[in-house]
Structures are given as C-alpha cells and as structure tokens.
Design a protein around this motif. Structure first.
Motif, short mmCIF file in Angstrom:
data_model
loop_
_atom_site.label_atom_id
_atom_site.label_comp_id
_atom_site.label_asym_id
_atom_site.label_seq_id
_atom_site.Cartn_x
_atom_site.Cartn_y
_atom_site.Cartn_z
N ARG A 1 0.82 -1.21 0.00
CA ARG A 1 0.00 0.00 0.00
C ARG A 1 0.86 1.26 0.00
NH1 ARG A 1 -4.05 3.11 0.87
NH2 ARG A 1 -4.48 4.41 2.65
N GLY A 2 0.58 2.14 -0.95
CA GLY A 2 1.10 3.50 -0.91
C GLY A 2 2.59 3.68 -1.13
N ILE A 3 3.21 2.83 -1.94
CA ILE A 3 4.61 3.06 -2.25
C ILE A 3 4.74 3.74 -3.61
CG2 ILE A 3 5.40 1.11 -0.85
CD1 ILE A 3 6.04 -0.32 -3.56
N SER B 1 6.98 9.83 -2.16
CA SER B 1 7.28 9.30 -0.83
C SER B 1 7.31 7.77 -0.87
CB SER B 1 6.24 9.78 0.18
OG SER B 1 4.97 9.27 -0.15
N LYS B 2 7.93 7.23 0.15
CA LYS B 2 8.04 5.78 0.30
C LYS B 2 8.53 5.11 -0.99
CE LYS B 2 4.91 5.31 4.17
NZ LYS B 2 3.85 4.55 4.80
N GLY C 1 3.96 -1.56 -6.28
CA GLY C 1 3.85 -2.48 -5.16
C GLY C 1 3.04 -3.73 -5.41
N ASN C 2 3.29 -4.38 -6.53
CA ASN C 2 2.64 -5.64 -6.85
C ASN C 2 3.73 -6.68 -7.07
OD1 ASN C 2 -0.14 -4.49 -7.32
ND2 ASN C 2 1.04 -3.35 -8.82
N THR D 1 -6.01 -1.46 0.10
CA THR D 1 -5.18 -1.05 -1.04
C THR D 1 -5.91 -1.44 -2.32
OG1 THR D 1 -2.96 -1.10 -2.01
CG2 THR D 1 -3.76 -3.17 -1.07
N GLY D 2 -5.93 -0.52 -3.28
CA GLY D 2 -6.70 -0.71 -4.50
C GLY D 2 -5.85 -1.09 -5.69
#
Length: 183
Positions: A13-15, A20-21, A47-48, A167-168
């Motif tokens: 999630r959210g990378i 950021s990240k 992020g997969n 996470t989508g």
C-alpha cells in the motif's frame, strides 16, 4: 521453504506515490528473496509482486514482508498477501461485467479483513453517483463509469474500513497478477 510450495500475490500500500516511500522494484525483489521466497516477480512500480513460498498463513507472510521492508528502507509499508486461489476467487466474485468493461474504470479495494457491513451501509452511495460499489468477502468492487481520477468514493470507502489495511488495484492489474500467479 517450509510446507508445500504455494504461489502468492503481495499487494503493498502507498509506495512510489507522490515522491514518498520509494521502493525500487529490484530492491523489493531482493528483500523478498532474502525472506527465502522464490520466483519473485514484480508488476509495475506500485507495489505488486508474486512469489512462491511454503504454505503459510497470509497474515504471517504480510507481517514478515512489512518488517523486512521497514528494516531495509526505514519506513512502514502496509502489505496484504493473497494466495493464488484467493486472488482467483476475488476476481471470480466481481459483480461487474469485467470482460465487457474498461479495466481502468473498475477498481478492487483489497482489505486486510472482512469489511464491517454496517459501516459500509452508512456510506451514502447516491452521493457518489454515478460511481458505485459492491461488497465482497475481503474486497470492495468499485465501478467508475466516468473514470476514477476525481472520484471521492475510494476515500469514503477507506474511511468506512478504518482499522484495516486497504489497497486498490485496477482491473488490468488484478488480471495481470492472476496471470503471474498462475504461471
């Protein structure tokens, strides 16, 4: 590798969003291989990943990956892990005609646990029309006939699912991950 090998999909999630990240995919593959996971492959830069590991609880695998990422990169990233069978079941349960749909307009929100249906019932679906959603087992399926770029629906759904990882992935990514865990 402990237990009989199984294929998994990891959803971070959210990378790599908005500067950021930052997690380079080559380094993510190294981190995952360092956990003893095999045949690690990534898909796009968001992020997969798919991998093979001994049959284990997906929550344990996600926690291991989160700890390894924090150790390597110095920040926390929430992760979800699904078996190939769980990912297939989530895709098969899609209530929208995915084969006849623009994959960029169909989003699956993967959840860390079963959704609180009472909290989701409190989401005023009419306020987000023509966008809509349906509740699955550990997924929310969202349809955006005019595109999802400006929709407020995902944010409302994430708020309703507070307390669990959300996470989508758009339908194109879901189907690509299915191909990857099946090969």
């Amino acid at each position: 590798m402990t237990g009989r090998p199984e294929r998994y999909a990891a959803l971070l999630r959210g990378i790599n969003v908005g500067g950021s990240k930052k997690v380079p995919m080559a380094e993510l593959r190294e981190v995952m291989a360092g956990l003893g996971w095999e045949d690690v492959r990534t898909y796009v830069n968001s992020g997969n990943a798919v991998f093979t590991a001994g049959r284990r609880d997906t929550g344990e695998l996600a926690a291991e990956l989160e700890a390894a990422i924090a150790g390597r990169f110095g920040f926390t990233v929430s992760c979800l892990v699904r078996t190939a069978g769980e990912l297939r079941a989530a895709a098969d349960a899609c209530p929208y005609p995915a084969a006849d749909t623009d994959p960029a307009k169909l989003l699956v929100l993967f959840l860390g646990r079963e959704p609180d249906r009472g909290r989701l019932a409190a989401v005023d679906a009419a306020a987000y029309a023509p966008d809509e959603f349906r509740v699955g087992e550990r997924e929310l399926y969202c349809w955006f006939p005019d595109g999802m770029g400006r929709s407020k629906l995902p944010g409302a759904l994430e708020t309703a699912c507070r307390g669990t990882t959300v996470t989508g992935r758009n339908w194109r990514t879901v189907t690509r991950l299915l191909e990857m865990v099946s090969s």
